[in-house]
Design an enzyme around this catalytic site. Structure first.
Site, mmCIF file in Angstrom:
data_model
loop_
_atom_site.group_PDB
_atom_site.id
_atom_site.type_symbol
_atom_site.label_atom_id
_atom_site.label_comp_id
_atom_site.label_asym_id
_atom_site.label_seq_id
_atom_site.Cartn_x
_atom_site.Cartn_y
_atom_site.Cartn_z
ATOM 1 N N CYS A 191 -36.154 19.072 6.636
ATOM 2 C CA CYS A 191 -36.239 19.400 5.367
ATOM 3 C C CYS A 191 -36.001 18.105 4.619
ATOM 4 O O CYS A 191 -36.432 16.919 4.827
ATOM 5 C CB CYS A 191 -35.896 20.442 4.447
ATOM 6 S SG CYS A 191 -36.780 20.607 2.844
ATOM 7 N N HIS B 169 -38.430 24.417 7.707
ATOM 8 C CA HIS B 169 -37.473 25.268 7.753
ATOM 9 C C HIS B 169 -37.411 26.090 8.880
ATOM 10 O O HIS B 169 -37.432 27.483 8.919
ATOM 11 C CB HIS B 169 -36.833 26.039 6.598
ATOM 12 C CG HIS B 169 -36.343 25.205 5.497
ATOM 13 N ND1 HIS B 169 -35.019 24.678 5.453
ATOM 14 C CD2 HIS B 169 -37.026 24.505 4.548
ATOM 15 C CE1 HIS B 169 -34.995 24.092 4.431
ATOM 16 N NE2 HIS B 169 -35.942 23.702 3.689
ATOM 17 N N GLU C 141 -34.847 27.306 10.799
ATOM 18 C CA GLU C 141 -33.645 27.957 10.693
ATOM 19 C C GLU C 141 -34.000 29.338 10.152
ATOM 20 O O GLU C 141 -33.210 30.319 10.412
ATOM 21 C CB GLU C 141 -32.418 27.162 10.319
ATOM 22 C CG GLU C 141 -32.302 27.152 8.622
ATOM 23 C CD GLU C 141 -33.414 26.280 7.889
ATOM 24 O OE1 GLU C 141 -34.115 25.641 8.773
ATOM 25 O OE2 GLU C 141 -33.365 26.388 6.952
#
Ligand code: MN
Length: 239
Positions: A112, A214, A216
């Site tokens: 990001c 993202h 994660e």
């Protein structure tokens, strides 16, 4: 084999998580958990330390996470009313780390803001506000702020496609800026359906991958996204 130490940046010191604690560096757990699942040992490297080379000599790889906007002056922009969360200390710190990671040829993974600051550090520019330059067909954040999924299309011959084992994926997305012009040493490897750049990599570098989405956020359940962390940590383990 001992687990490789992975340097993970944090947010800037602007946050006040507890009223009386003063400014607080913080890091969302999702990033750290994903690195641990991949077999790495994350260590936080907060802004303000001038020793980029010292830090990178102490860790095996560098992960730069999400956060506020890069100072538009860094890429020759006059700015935009929507720009928020600018932190000069964090910009300086991460630009120094990223340039050092390129110089040292150490593994780098940007997420990001991480893809945006890497692009700026290496001479590229950003779109100050994505909704102004697209037809709105692909929301890159939820209405009112927050995460939303969209699909990305990945260049088949890229390191990214090789890592994911796929040329499309569902990308948890939460951003209002993106790469406008990629830095000369970076190659665009993924885009959203509206043309927004969603990933870059550096072909001349052993492991330099950065994504606008993202991974994660979904990696615990979406094993495709976990593969990014797995491949990054493998690269940090070395041959
Ligand atoms: Mn997006």
């Amino acid at each position: 084999m001992p687990r490789p130490l992975i340097g993970v940046t944090t947010y800037d010191r602007g946050a006040h998580i507890e009223p009386d604690a003063g400014p607080t560096f913080f890091a969302p757990c999702d990033y750290l958990d994903a690195v641990r699942r991949a077999g790495g040992m994350p260590v936080l490297v907060p802004p303000g330390d001038p020793g980029s080379d010292e830090i990178l000599s102490a860790v095996r790889g560098l992960l730069v996470m999400g956060g506020g906007d890069v100072d538009p002056r860094r890429y020759g922009s006059d700015g935009h009313p929507s720009v928020s969360g600018v932190d000069l200390e964090r910009d300086d710190f991460e630009i120094g780390l990223i340039r050092a990671a390129v110089e040292r040829r150490g593994p780098f993974f940007g997420i990001c803001r991480g893809v945006q600051i890497a692009n700026v550090a290496l001479g590229g520019t950003l779109i100050e506000h994505v909704p102004e330059v697209t037809d709105g067909s692909v929301p890159h954040s939820a209405v009112g702020g927050g995460f939303i999924d969209h699909e990305v299309t990945i260049a088949p011959d890229s390191k990214l496609a090789h890592i994911l084992g796929a040329t499309t994926c569902v990308a948890p997305s939460y951003h209002h800026q993106a790469i406008r012009t990629a830095a000369p040493t970076l190659t665009v490897t993924a885009r959203a359906a509206d043309g927004i750049i969603e990933a870059v990599e550096m072909p001349a570098h052993p492991w330099f991958v950065a994504v606008q989405w993202h991974p994660e956020r979904s990696a615990l359940h979406d094993l495709l996204q976990q593969r990014l962390f797995d491949a990054f940590v493998r690269a940090c383990e070395g041959p």
